[in-house]
Write a protein that holds these residues in place. Structure first.
Motif, mmCIF file in Angstrom:
data_model
loop_
_atom_site.group_PDB
_atom_site.id
_atom_site.type_symbol
_atom_site.label_atom_id
_atom_site.label_comp_id
_atom_site.label_asym_id
_atom_site.label_seq_id
_atom_site.Cartn_x
_atom_site.Cartn_y
_atom_site.Cartn_z
ATOM 1 N N GLU A 96 0.829 -1.199 0.000
ATOM 2 C CA GLU A 96 0.000 0.000 0.000
ATOM 3 C C GLU A 96 0.863 1.249 0.000
ATOM 4 N N SER A 97 1.929 1.243 0.790
ATOM 5 C CA SER A 97 2.782 2.436 0.867
ATOM 6 C C SER A 97 3.598 2.638 -0.401
ATOM 7 N N ASN A 98 3.831 1.557 -1.158
ATOM 8 C CA ASN A 98 4.636 1.658 -2.385
ATOM 9 C C ASN A 98 3.787 1.699 -3.654
ATOM 10 N N LYS A 99 2.485 1.877 -3.492
ATOM 11 C CA LYS A 99 1.574 1.697 -4.618
ATOM 12 C C LYS A 99 1.893 2.602 -5.798
ATOM 13 N N TYR A 100 2.339 3.812 -5.538
ATOM 14 C CA TYR A 100 2.583 4.764 -6.627
ATOM 15 C C TYR A 100 4.072 5.108 -6.745
ATOM 16 N N THR A 101 4.915 4.143 -6.416
ATOM 17 C CA THR A 101 6.351 4.332 -6.564
ATOM 18 C C THR A 101 6.902 3.265 -7.491
ATOM 19 N N SER A 102 8.178 3.348 -7.747
ATOM 20 C CA SER A 102 8.837 2.367 -8.621
ATOM 21 C C SER A 102 8.872 0.983 -7.986
ATOM 22 N N LEU A 103 8.545 0.906 -6.675
ATOM 23 C CA LEU A 103 8.553 -0.378 -5.988
ATOM 24 C C LEU A 103 7.234 -1.125 -6.144
ATOM 25 N N GLN A 104 6.267 -0.520 -6.838
ATOM 26 C CA GLN A 104 4.963 -1.159 -7.005
ATOM 27 C C GLN A 104 5.121 -2.479 -7.745
ATOM 28 N N ASP A 105 4.333 -3.472 -7.310
ATOM 29 C CA ASP A 105 4.311 -4.754 -8.010
ATOM 30 C C ASP A 105 3.894 -4.553 -9.457
ATOM 31 N N ASP A 106 4.418 -5.426 -10.323
ATOM 32 C CA ASP A 106 3.893 -5.496 -11.679
ATOM 33 C C ASP A 106 2.669 -6.394 -11.628
ATOM 34 N N SER A 107 1.598 -6.034 -12.338
ATOM 35 C CA SER A 107 0.368 -6.821 -12.242
ATOM 36 C C SER A 107 -0.361 -6.824 -13.564
ATOM 37 N N LEU A 108 -1.200 -7.829 -13.730
ATOM 38 C CA LEU A 108 -1.990 -7.984 -14.944
ATOM 39 C C LEU A 108 -3.297 -8.679 -14.592
ATOM 40 N N VAL A 109 -4.406 -8.106 -15.033
ATOM 41 C CA VAL A 109 -5.707 -8.767 -14.920
ATOM 42 C C VAL A 109 -6.076 -9.319 -16.291
ATOM 43 N N THR A 110 -6.458 -10.577 -16.321
ATOM 44 C CA THR A 110 -6.998 -11.214 -17.519
ATOM 45 C C THR A 110 -8.361 -11.769 -17.146
ATOM 46 N N ALA A 111 -9.341 -11.573 -18.019
ATOM 47 C CA ALA A 111 -10.689 -11.997 -17.653
ATOM 48 C C ALA A 111 -11.513 -12.339 -18.883
ATOM 49 N N GLY A 112 -12.528 -13.159 -18.671
ATOM 50 C CA GLY A 112 -13.497 -13.511 -19.697
ATOM 51 C C GLY A 112 -14.835 -13.737 -19.033
ATOM 52 N N PHE A 113 -15.791 -14.298 -19.746
ATOM 53 C CA PHE A 113 -17.133 -14.470 -19.196
ATOM 54 C C PHE A 113 -17.100 -15.311 -17.926
ATOM 55 N N MET A 114 -17.316 -14.690 -16.801
ATOM 56 C CA MET A 114 -17.451 -15.308 -15.485
ATOM 57 C C MET A 114 -16.153 -15.939 -14.966
ATOM 58 N N TRP A 115 -15.016 -15.483 -15.452
ATOM 59 C CA TRP A 115 -13.746 -15.915 -14.856
ATOM 60 C C TRP A 115 -12.770 -14.753 -14.816
ATOM 61 N N HIS A 116 -11.872 -14.787 -13.843
ATOM 62 C CA HIS A 116 -10.991 -13.652 -13.582
ATOM 63 C C HIS A 116 -9.636 -14.176 -13.110
ATOM 64 N N LYS A 117 -8.566 -13.647 -13.701
ATOM 65 C CA LYS A 117 -7.203 -13.995 -13.273
ATOM 66 C C LYS A 117 -6.440 -12.733 -12.913
ATOM 67 N N ALA A 118 -5.805 -12.758 -11.763
ATOM 68 C CA ALA A 118 -4.959 -11.644 -11.337
ATOM 69 C C ALA A 118 -3.524 -12.162 -11.212
ATOM 70 N N LEU A 119 -2.653 -11.639 -12.055
ATOM 71 C CA LEU A 119 -1.245 -12.029 -12.064
ATOM 72 C C LEU A 119 -0.439 -10.903 -11.430
ATOM 73 N N ARG A 120 0.467 -11.263 -10.491
ATOM 74 C CA ARG A 120 1.227 -10.233 -9.785
ATOM 75 C C ARG A 120 2.659 -10.713 -9.592
#
Length: 909
Positions: A96-120
């Motif tokens: 939370e404290s690093n959310k808007y800094t260069s230390l923020q995790d890299d993340s990706l949301v992928t989704a389709g009909f009724m399914w959701h993937k969060a990659l971090r």
């Protein structure tokens, strides 16, 4: 690992998409649900909630403001051998404290009909996590599959801990006895996880014993169970801790074993798994099951079904295939983003069927289910995607109509189960009688099933009488059905659907205000016009009902011609609403006081049981009376309600307020001019506006209402006052919801109305503006699909659950691609603009019609514009088709003989 564009990218031909760092956008959430009852929302940080109904919330209920405030959400923690702690949801104190800094995790949301993937990815600790979430079609469990991968060059030792707070009670208890209801919790640790079985459901109107079991269970990829548990908030966060920095994780406290029972506490499904060492590039997967069971047998069945990685993966494939196959309409326009956007628009009506109008974070009103208007509008799209179910839905829905033309407003569980209202308030929405005819008309055109008009259906009956003006306090009727008189009072009256249509539309025609247009009552489709019940008038829906009367006359005439029907039998009391209509009505319209008196007498006649007597009316006489009513009403509205602007512009008035003043007018000072979109939509759609007037309306709407960057046509100009003599909408900030927002529903209907009248370019402008605004993620901040509205900044609000999706899909099929039903035959008459063809001049649509599948290809080699091209050649499965007046008609008898899958080629030139 991921793209860094921060924009929506489609990754297949089924609407699936990805977006990086989605958590940087506030208010984002995604729906995942099954068909059995469990409904969830999930954010990029795994926030959101999950429930079966208002009384059965598995996770704590949330509104949109909770999405960025609440931290007691789904989570999965990793404690590493060097003492670092990481949340795969991105919600640890450090993240939370690093959310808007260069230390923020890299993340990706992928989704389709009724399914959701969060990659971090955590590049400091060299750990990658992927969380897949879905709800099986037939089981009330949310599956959360967490895969952890070591992306460092060295082995890593980690301790995984799942943590899912269990709310386990009614949404009402969020602010009503929250602490008291936690005292009902009986929490038990099983060897697979934590279960909560409250002793009772708390309701001061009547407490009820509870049998439901809320649970969080977990397994690793070898089907091993957790090592220990943290079953309460106290044990998980620790004294002085928090869900951002739980002491059980940071201090690696031991937890408790299976077989422990704790009562009277807030619960957490805290599952601590065995410490593991992951070699370089190795991974481990954990399955977390979050659900509600009716009993232990059901719970044990869930364990047996989902405790293996193979079982989870098979279920995931089943879910994707099930919902993918639901969307059987496919568009190809040369713009892939638009085509994939249309997949989500096509899917949204299914979401409405599952969620109703509640149970997603923006939709934090109501207690579940759909309202009267929603029932009928959702059928519009289901006619194309689930046509087999629509007939019985339509027939059952007519059972909600009262004999005075009003209707029940809340729909219970199952077909034909109606409730008078939500809060014991006798409220009438004056537009409600409009929608059943529109839906039935489309159904008959698609199917040719005129015999549905002969189906007999009961009328709804309760204590609300005289069109909501009176409540019969002595009313007793346990089955809410209209009776006819006999000594035992046991005969339920059933009238034809045709009779129901007449009751609805005739009663509406007679309920007028001072200007001889229809009374506004509690509101019309715009629920926020709710402060003009005494004197307010909805001129907008007066245009709509004029169109209904005209089209109803045509429908009856066609029905009678096909089945050689000479007369129609109706209950005797209805004669009161027909006797005063004659040819003289055209030249001498029925006055306001006469109309009110006619309706009053009719309402008195049907206040209790019907007489049981009937009368016959000749079809030609009935058709004539309806046509006369439509023609006279149209003339009145056209002459009385037109507003003349400058530069050849003009538009129709939409409302009168409770002070009996016209809501709209032109002023030489443009900032003072008042214009509303709703009246223009229904004046065009209802056939009140002439072609010349439509041109002036379009010019005026472009001048006063159109804002391209925020979605197109706003509902109204800024009235700059709080009109407490019209509705609460004027208390909203301008540009929010009903007060001047781009309300997608009405914008789409504006487009549909324009297409119907031959104004394709103008209709496209409205559709395209909504599409561009929806898919501009930097401004709309929503996942693919059409939201209920866009605010003054262009942010999409109330996504997924909107009737706008049904109307958008309907417009694309029937108007843009021009695939319409005509007495069950297929009529093809496209209005595609040249920009909607690909570079080869090709556009395609695939859809079901009359139980057969059609792949229809349009070829426009010369790139002519809509209105310029004609159909010059056509083939059905390589067989030449006859062309008449640049239209194709494929007759039902031909369609019935076709194979299941068919190809149609149409050349335009």
């Amino acid at each position: 690992m991921v793209n860094s564009t921060g924009k929506i990218e489609f990754i297949d031909d089924m609407g699936s998409f990805k977006i990086s760092k989605a958590e940087d956008t506030s208010y984002l959430y995604f729906p995942i649900a099954g068909e059995k009852g469990l409904k969830s929302s999930i954010t990029p940080n795994l926030g959101g909630d999950s429930m079966i109904d208002q009384e059965t919330f598995l996770l704590e209920p949330v509104s949109v403001e909770n999405l960025h405030n609440n931290k007691n959400t789904r989570n999965f923690w990793l404690y590493m051998d060097n003492g670092d702690v990481w949340s795969v949801a991105g919600t640890s104190a450090e993240q939370e404290s690093n959310k808007y800094t260069s230390l923020q995790d890299d993340s990706l949301v992928t989704a389709g009909f009724m399914w959701h993937k969060a990659l971090r990815a955590n590049y400091k600790s060299k750990i990658l996590a992927e969380v897949t979430s879905f709800v099986p079609v037939d089981c009330n469990v949310e599956v959360m599959s967490v895969t952890i991968k070591n992306i460092s060059s060295k082995a890593k030792t980690i301790v995984p801990i799942a943590a899912i707070p269990i709310y386990g009670r009614s949404a009402d208890n969020l602010r009503d006895h929250r602490n008291v209801t936690s005292m009902l919790h009986q929490i038990t640790t099983l060897k697979e996880g934590v279960i909560v079985k409250p002793t009772m459901s708390f309701d001061e109107k009547g407490h009820r014993l509870n049998e439901k079991i809320y649970y969080v269970l977990g397994f690793d990829n070898n089907e091993n169970i957790p090592e220990s548990f943290f079953p309460t908030v106290d044990s998980f966060i620790g004294e002085g801790g928090s869900f951002l920095k739980p002491r059980s994780v940071y201090r690696q406290e031991p937890g408790c074993g299976a077989g422990i029972k704790i009562c009277g506490k807030e619960a957490v499904g805290g599952l601590k798994f065995e410490k593991i060492t992951l070699p370089k590039n190795a991974e481990a997967t954990y399955t977390v099951l979050i659900g509600v069971a009716e009993n232990m047998d059901e719970l044990n069945a869930v364990i047996d079904r989902f405790n293996s990685i193979k079982g989870m993966e098979e279920e995931f494939d089943l879910v994707r295939d099930y919902w993918k196959n639901k969307v059987n309409v496919d568009f190809y326009t040369g713009d892939k983003a638009f085509d994939e956007f249309m997949r989500w628009v096509s899917f949204q009506p299914f979401l409405r069927r599952v969620y109703g109008c509640s149970f997603l974070p923006y939709h934090d009103y109501g207690r579940g289910g759909r309202g009267w208007r929603d029932l009928w509008q959702d059928c519009l799209s289901l006619l194309f995607m689930e046509p087999d179910d629509v007939r019985k839905m339509i027939v059952a829905n007519f059972g909600g109509v009262r004999i005075d033309g009003t209707n029940a407003t809340i729909i219970g569980e199952g077909l034909g189960n109606f409730i008078a209202d939500r809060n014991g308030i006798a409220r009438v929405w004056m537009d409600h009688a409009y929608w059943p005819f529109k839906t039935l008309d489309l159904y008959i055109k698609q199917s040719g099933d005129y015999q549905i008009l002969e189906e007999c259906v009961p009328y709804f009956k309760d204590a609300i009488v005289h069109r909501g003006n009176l409540v019969d306090k002595e009313f007793e009727n346990i089955d809410n059905k209209q009776y006819i008189s006999d000594k035992r009072k046991t005969t339920v009256y059933k009238g034809t659907i045709l009779e129901h249509l007449l009751v609805q539309n005739l009663c509406a025609f007679y309920e007028v205000g001072e200007h001889n247009t229809l009374r506004l009552r509690g509101a019309d489709w715009n629920d926020a016009l709710d402060m003009a019940s005494e004197n307010g008038e909805s001129v907008a829906f007066s245009y709509a009902y004029a169109g209904n009367l005209r089209e109803l006359a045509k429908m009856i005439e066609e029905y009678a011609k096909i089945y050689d029907v000479k007369s129609i039998t109706l209950f005797k009391e209805l004669k009161k609403l027909l006797d005063h209509i004659s040819v003289d009505t055209l030249n001498k319209p029925i006055g306001v006081s006469t109309k009110k008196n006619i309706l009053k007498k009719y309402s008195e006649m049907v206040e209790g049981n019907l007489s049981g007597h009937f009368f016959d009316i000749e079809v030609h006489e009935l058709v004539s009376k309806l046509s006369i009513m439509a023609e006279q009403f149209t003339k009145l509205l056209r002459d009385q309600e037109w507003i003349t602007g400058d530069s050849g512009q003009g538009w129709f008035n939409s409302y009168y307020d409770n002070s009996k003043n016209r809501a709209e007018y032109y002023d030489e000072d443009d900032t003072k001019t008042r214009m509303m979109l709703t009246g223009q939509v229904f004046a065009i759609m209802g056939g009140v506006a002439t072609d010349e007037q439509i041109g002036k309306i379009v010019s005026s709407a472009d001048r006063y209402l159109y804002k391209e960057k925020i979605g197109g046509y706003r509902l109204n100009t800024d009235f700059k006052e709080i009109k407490n003599d019209l509705g609460r909408m004027f208390g909203f900030a301008y540009g929010e919801k009903e007060n001047g927002a781009v309300f997608s529903h009405m914008s789409v209907m504006y487009a549909k109305a324009l297409y119907e009248r031959g104004f394709a370019k103008e209709g496209f402008k409205s559709l395209n503006s909504l599409y561009n605004a929806s898919m501009d993620f930097s401004t709309s901040h929503i996942y693919p699909g059409i939201p209920e509205y866009f605010d003054i900044t262009g942010r999409g609000k109330y996504p997924y659950l909107t009737g706008a999706a049904s109307w958008y899909l309907l417009t694309m099929i029937t108007e843009v691609f021009g695939i319409k039903g005509e007495a069950g035959n297929m009529l093809i008459s496209p209005a595609l603009l040249k920009k909607q063809f690909d570079k080869e001049g090709i556009a395609r649509i695939s859809l079901n019609f009359a139980g057969k599948h059609f792949n229809i290809t349009y070829e426009n080699k010369t790139f002519k514009e809509s209105g310029e091209y004609k159909i010059i050649e056509a083939r059905l499965n390589e067989n030449e088709l006859a062309i008449k007046d640049s239209k194709l008609i494929i007759y039902r008898k031909v369609i019935d003989e076709l194979d299941a899958d068919n190809n149609i080629f149409v050349a335009l030139g």
